[in-house]
Design a protein around this motif. Structure first.
Motif, PDB file in Angstrom:
ATOM      1  N   TRP A 241      -4.123   3.900   4.294  1.00  0.00           N
ATOM      2  CA  TRP A 241      -4.013   2.773   5.215  1.00  0.00           C
ATOM      3  C   TRP A 241      -3.162   1.696   4.553  1.00  0.00           C
ATOM      4  O   TRP A 241      -3.410   1.320   3.407  1.00  0.00           O
ATOM      5  CB  TRP A 241      -5.384   2.241   5.578  1.00  0.00           C
ATOM      6  CG  TRP A 241      -6.148   3.216   6.412  1.00  0.00           C
ATOM      7  CD1 TRP A 241      -6.895   4.277   5.962  1.00  0.00           C
ATOM      8  CD2 TRP A 241      -6.198   3.269   7.840  1.00  0.00           C
ATOM      9  NE1 TRP A 241      -7.423   4.977   7.031  1.00  0.00           N
ATOM     10  CE2 TRP A 241      -7.008   4.379   8.195  1.00  0.00           C
ATOM     11  CE3 TRP A 241      -5.656   2.489   8.857  1.00  0.00           C
ATOM     12  CZ2 TRP A 241      -7.284   4.719   9.519  1.00  0.00           C
ATOM     13  CZ3 TRP A 241      -5.925   2.817  10.179  1.00  0.00           C
ATOM     14  CH2 TRP A 241      -6.722   3.920  10.500  1.00  0.00           C
ATOM     15  N   ILE A 242      -2.156   1.220   5.271  1.00  0.00           N
ATOM     16  CA  ILE A 242      -1.190   0.295   4.685  1.00  0.00           C
ATOM     17  C   ILE A 242      -1.037  -0.942   5.561  1.00  0.00           C
ATOM     18  O   ILE A 242      -1.547  -1.020   6.667  1.00  0.00           O
ATOM     19  CB  ILE A 242       0.188   0.969   4.497  1.00  0.00           C
ATOM     20  CG1 ILE A 242       0.802   1.337   5.862  1.00  0.00           C
ATOM     21  CG2 ILE A 242       0.059   2.209   3.617  1.00  0.00           C
ATOM     22  CD1 ILE A 242       2.242   1.829   5.783  1.00  0.00           C
ATOM     23  N   THR A 243      -0.272  -1.911   5.051  1.00  0.00           N
ATOM     24  CA  THR A 243       0.054  -3.125   5.800  1.00  0.00           C
ATOM     25  C   THR A 243       1.398  -3.642   5.285  1.00  0.00           C
ATOM     26  O   THR A 243       2.154  -2.888   4.664  1.00  0.00           O
ATOM     27  CB  THR A 243      -1.065  -4.169   5.663  1.00  0.00           C
ATOM     28  OG1 THR A 243      -0.805  -5.257   6.550  1.00  0.00           O
ATOM     29  CG2 THR A 243      -1.211  -4.671   4.243  1.00  0.00           C
TER      30      THR A 243
ATOM     31  N   VAL B  25      -6.648  -2.617  13.611  1.00  0.00           N
ATOM     32  CA  VAL B  25      -6.791  -1.302  12.992  1.00  0.00           C
ATOM     33  C   VAL B  25      -6.300  -0.227  13.963  1.00  0.00           C
ATOM     34  O   VAL B  25      -6.728  -0.189  15.120  1.00  0.00           O
ATOM     35  CB  VAL B  25      -8.263  -1.009  12.629  1.00  0.00           C
ATOM     36  CG1 VAL B  25      -8.428   0.429  12.141  1.00  0.00           C
ATOM     37  CG2 VAL B  25      -8.768  -1.992  11.582  1.00  0.00           C
TER      38      VAL B  25
ATOM     39  N   ASP C 290       1.216   1.830  13.780  1.00  0.00           N
ATOM     40  CA  ASP C 290       1.472   0.446  13.364  1.00  0.00           C
ATOM     41  C   ASP C 290       1.447  -0.502  14.562  1.00  0.00           C
ATOM     42  O   ASP C 290       0.808  -1.550  14.529  1.00  0.00           O
ATOM     43  CB  ASP C 290       2.804   0.330  12.607  1.00  0.00           C
ATOM     44  CG  ASP C 290       3.954   1.056  13.277  1.00  0.00           C
ATOM     45  OD1 ASP C 290       4.144   0.920  14.488  1.00  0.00           O
ATOM     46  OD2 ASP C 290       4.673   1.792  12.559  1.00  0.00           O
TER      47      ASP C 290
ATOM     48  N   GLY D 195       0.803  -1.213   0.000  1.00  0.00           N
ATOM     49  CA  GLY D 195       0.000   0.000   0.000  1.00  0.00           C
ATOM     50  C   GLY D 195       0.836   1.264   0.000  1.00  0.00           C
ATOM     51  O   GLY D 195       0.307   2.370  -0.078  1.00  0.00           O
TER      52      GLY D 195
ATOM     53  N   VAL E  19      -9.959  -2.006   0.959  1.00  0.00           N
ATOM     54  CA  VAL E  19      -8.961  -1.057   1.462  1.00  0.00           C
ATOM     55  C   VAL E  19      -8.549  -0.091   0.351  1.00  0.00           C
ATOM     56  O   VAL E  19      -8.415   1.121   0.577  1.00  0.00           O
ATOM     57  CB  VAL E  19      -7.723  -1.798   2.016  1.00  0.00           C
ATOM     58  CG1 VAL E  19      -6.685  -0.785   2.516  1.00  0.00           C
ATOM     59  CG2 VAL E  19      -8.115  -2.751   3.140  1.00  0.00           C
TER      60      VAL E  19
ATOM     61  N   ASN F 264      -8.934   3.942   0.488  1.00  0.00           N
ATOM     62  CA  ASN F 264      -7.811   4.860   0.254  1.00  0.00           C
ATOM     63  C   ASN F 264      -8.072   5.802  -0.914  1.00  0.00           C
ATOM     64  O   ASN F 264      -7.555   6.926  -0.951  1.00  0.00           O
ATOM     65  CB  ASN F 264      -6.523   4.079   0.016  1.00  0.00           C
ATOM     66  CG  ASN F 264      -5.965   3.459   1.280  1.00  0.00           C
ATOM     67  OD1 ASN F 264      -6.268   3.903   2.391  1.00  0.00           O
ATOM     68  ND2 ASN F 264      -5.153   2.418   1.135  1.00  0.00           N
TER      69      ASN F 264
ATOM     70  N   LEU G  65      -3.241  -5.107  -1.247  1.00  0.00           N
ATOM     71  CA  LEU G  65      -4.356  -4.622  -0.444  1.00  0.00           C
ATOM     72  C   LEU G  65      -5.673  -5.204  -0.958  1.00  0.00           C
ATOM     73  O   LEU G  65      -5.888  -5.270  -2.172  1.00  0.00           O
ATOM     74  CB  LEU G  65      -4.442  -3.096  -0.498  1.00  0.00           C
ATOM     75  CG  LEU G  65      -3.358  -2.288   0.224  1.00  0.00           C
ATOM     76  CD1 LEU G  65      -3.585  -0.802   0.006  1.00  0.00           C
ATOM     77  CD2 LEU G  65      -3.323  -2.611   1.708  1.00  0.00           C
TER      78      LEU G  65
ATOM     79  N   TYR H 102      -3.818  -3.147   9.828  1.00  0.00           N
ATOM     80  CA  TYR H 102      -3.717  -1.949   8.982  1.00  0.00           C
ATOM     81  C   TYR H 102      -3.416  -0.730   9.845  1.00  0.00           C
ATOM     82  O   TYR H 102      -3.993  -0.558  10.917  1.00  0.00           O
ATOM     83  CB  TYR H 102      -5.023  -1.724   8.207  1.00  0.00           C
ATOM     84  CG  TYR H 102      -5.394  -2.860   7.281  1.00  0.00           C
ATOM     85  CD1 TYR H 102      -4.755  -3.016   6.047  1.00  0.00           C
ATOM     86  CD2 TYR H 102      -6.368  -3.782   7.644  1.00  0.00           C
ATOM     87  CE1 TYR H 102      -5.095  -4.064   5.206  1.00  0.00           C
ATOM     88  CE2 TYR H 102      -6.713  -4.828   6.803  1.00  0.00           C
ATOM     89  CZ  TYR H 102      -6.067  -4.965   5.580  1.00  0.00           C
ATOM     90  OH  TYR H 102      -6.402  -6.014   4.752  1.00  0.00           O
ATOM     91  N   TRP H 103      -2.509   0.104   9.356  1.00  0.00           N
ATOM     92  CA  TRP H 103      -2.166   1.332  10.061  1.00  0.00           C
ATOM     93  C   TRP H 103      -2.105   2.479   9.060  1.00  0.00           C
ATOM     94  O   TRP H 103      -2.040   2.268   7.844  1.00  0.00           O
ATOM     95  CB  TRP H 103      -0.862   1.188  10.846  1.00  0.00           C
ATOM     96  CG  TRP H 103       0.323   0.690  10.060  1.00  0.00           C
ATOM     97  CD1 TRP H 103       1.322   1.433   9.502  1.00  0.00           C
ATOM     98  CD2 TRP H 103       0.651  -0.684   9.762  1.00  0.00           C
ATOM     99  NE1 TRP H 103       2.242   0.629   8.869  1.00  0.00           N
ATOM    100  CE2 TRP H 103       1.860  -0.679   9.026  1.00  0.00           C
ATOM    101  CE3 TRP H 103       0.042  -1.922  10.055  1.00  0.00           C
ATOM    102  CZ2 TRP H 103       2.468  -1.850   8.577  1.00  0.00           C
ATOM    103  CZ3 TRP H 103       0.644  -3.089   9.599  1.00  0.00           C
ATOM    104  CH2 TRP H 103       1.844  -3.037   8.874  1.00  0.00           C
TER     105      TRP H 103
ATOM    106  N   ALA I  31      -4.993  -9.735   8.937  1.00  0.00           N
ATOM    107  CA  ALA I  31      -4.342  -8.483   8.531  1.00  0.00           C
ATOM    108  C   ALA I  31      -4.317  -7.506   9.697  1.00  0.00           C
ATOM    109  O   ALA I  31      -5.108  -7.594  10.633  1.00  0.00           O
ATOM    110  CB  ALA I  31      -5.069  -7.847   7.343  1.00  0.00           C
TER     111      ALA I  31
END
Length: 560
Positions: free
Chosen positions: A202-204, A173, A177, A138, A216, A220, A212, A192-193, A190
């Motif tokens: 929001w990424i992982t 969530v 992170d 992401g 998600v 985004n 993603l 996500y932060w 998962a």
């Protein structure tokens, strides 16, 4: 006959509940009202864990008059309120706090001894969620190089995944992170932060997925994050905010580009000098954005859609950023909690509509509290202040050179711990325990050092009371230092504006613990509960194994 059965039920309750710290009795003023909302043996479809970053217990009571009926008050009115809930270890930081809530144990066992801590094996500072062996998803930024690899025990979410043969989902969530990753555990679908700066996404990481999910990506691509770059003013007339200090004072940090830390704040304008979308983290809108994303996760992942329990771990991080910036007595912190209450109501209403009222269970706690700004405390004649680290360092270096001929005998000083170069100690022909003791005695002579303990004492003596017990519960033999320092009460190593945390004192350890929903009784207790009790309680509710390192006890008196 009905009265006889009621009496028998009450006697059974008072004879069978609680651990040694959580016995339900008349003297402890525990009130339990049986209000069953679920059928015996049925598990909740969704278990939602909420951690409010840097939430002191007294925020519940201080801002009570400003809260609506659907957020904090709903949890208290329908659920169970543990009013004397504490962390039972030091240090009270975000990483250790989130890990302890979900693993049911302390840094002594789960290994997360700080947000950043010294790696004695590789001789470097490391971050609690850092993992250079994964790739960002992401984003291309290194903010995605994260996983729970440094946490050494399982969470109750992990145990639920194992129990359900991986059919029960777990999603984490958080803006931070570590607030998403550590609660979600090792087997999570998962975590996500939020990555701010110029991305606002929001990424992982590839620890969880390689791309993603569509939901998600769609989130985004929406204007959700951008929509919160707007004016931040008080939700209600600022003159009614009588539960906090004056809006203009000398104890707040504020934002770059604005001369005074006073309402209102034009976030779109200020974002240019405050790391773009990252400015949202230090406003209540960061919590609103987190709520938006959590609801999107419930829908996108179909959480709570069947009878196999799913786990959603939500951490509201904006409260911590606001507290660090403006302090616990600020108008900004009051407005943040008033708005968080609205976001909780919004989340609970969404759960009612999607999962079903009475079909989910929620707990809410915090990862630590916070100290009043010491400069403010000084202004009202409360003993408090700031540690002079420069003076300490100069005196300590002089001591090391005069005593051992070199200062290189110390490898690292961080998190109120001194790490010795044990190879150097051996080369100099010195006894490690003697060196630890000598340094401890020297540090104890320094200004604002209250107590000092050695690693040898932590490893060879069993403490059962006081700060010594808290330090021991936070002491990990493989990861912690050789000498541990404790500062005077309300003396911190921090700037003169804003609040911080980390101690074993009540302002850092006393945090809320609320439960409500399926399987939870209505009541309250002043009995002492501790953070590691949460995970075993959730495991007992679900009928699954406790996390493998859990040291807490299930709070049986609140389970229906």
């Amino acid at each position: 006959m009905k009265n006889i059965f009621s009496l028998i039920a009450v006697l059974f309750l008072f004879s069978s509940c609680g651990s040694q710290n959580n016995v339900v009795d008349v003297k402890a003023e525990t009130t339990v009202v049986s209000t069953s909302i679920s059928k015996t043996g049925e598990r909740p479809k969704l278990l939602v864990g909420i951690v409010v970053d840097q939430m002191r217990y007294d925020y519940l009571t201080r801002f009570d008059a400003k809260f609506g009926e659907g957020g904090f008050k709903r949890m208290i009115g329908e659920g169970f309120n543990c009013k004397n809930n504490h962390f039972n270890y030091v240090p009270t930081y975000t990483g250790p706090g989130h890990a302890s809530v979900y693993t049911g144990t302390t840094p002594k066992y789960h290994g997360i001894i700080g947000n950043n801590f010294y790696d004695k094996e590789n001789k470097e500072m490391v971050y609690c969620a850092q993992d250079d062996n994964v790739k960002p998803v992401g984003t291309e930024d290194k903010a995605g190089l994260m996983s729970p690899n440094r946490m050494q025990t399982t969470t109750f979410g992990d145990e639920n995944r194992l129990f359900t043969q991986m059919r029960g989902k777990t999603i984490g969530v958080s803006l931070k992170d570590r607030g998403a990753i550590l609660p979600a555990g090792h087997t999570a679908n998962a975590a996500y932060w939020f990555h701010g700066k110029d991305e606002g996404s929001w990424i992982t990481s590839t620890f969880y997925v390689n791309t993603l999910p569509q939901w998600v990506t769609e989130f985004n691509s929406s204007t959700s994050a951008e929509s919160y770059l707007k004016e931040w003013n008080t939700l209600y007339d600022i003159s009614t905010y009588t539960e906090s200090g004056s809006d203009e004072n000398n104890f707040e940090g504020g934002f770059k580009g604005k001369e005074k830390a006073t309402f209102p704040y034009d976030l779109k304008v200020l974002s240019k000098d405050n790391r773009g979308f990252d400015i949202l983290k230090a406003t209540p809108y960061g919590n609103s954005l987190t709520t938006d994303f959590a609801m999107a996760a419930i829908k996108g992942e179909n959480l709570g859609a069947d009878n196999i329990t799913d786990v959603l771990a939500v951490s509201f991080s904006a409260t911590d950023y606001v507290g660090h910036n403006f302090g616990v007595n600020s108008k900004e912190i009051e407005d943040t909690y008033i708005r968080l209450d609205k976001d909780l109501e919004r989340l609970f209403n969404y759960l009612d509509a999607t999962v079903g009222k009475g079909e989910y269970t929620v707990f809410l706690t915090a990862d630590h509290g916070a100290v009043d700004v010491p400069a403010y405390l000084q202004s009202v004649n409360v003993p408090a202040g700031y540690v002079d680290n420069k003076d300490r360092k100069e005196k300590f270096n002089t001591f090391l050179i005069e005593t051992y001929g070199t200062k290189d005998i110390v490898e690292n000083i961080s998190n109120h711990q001194i790490f010795l170069d044990r190879a150097k100690v051996k080369t100099l022909g010195l006894n490690l325990i003697d060196v630890q003791n000598a340094i401890a005695m020297e540090q104890l002579t320094y200004k604002n050092v209250s107590k000092v303990y050695t690693a040898n004492a932590m490893s060879s003596t069993s403490f059962s009371t006081g700060v010594e017990e808290l330090l021991q519960n936070g002491f990990n033999q493989k990861r912690s230092g050789d000498v541990i320092l404790v500062n005077d009460t309300a003396f911190i190593s921090y700037g003169r504006t804003g609040s911080t945390h980390g101690s074993g004192l009540n302002y850092d350890t006393h945090v809320p613990l609320l439960f409500f929903g399926k399987g939870i009784k209505h009541g309250e207790t002043f009995n002492k509960t501790i953070i590691p009790d949460i995970a075993p309680t959730m495991s007992a509710l679900l009928g699954i194994s406790f996390p493998n390192g859990a040291t807490g006890q299930p709070l049986g008196f609140l389970i229906d």
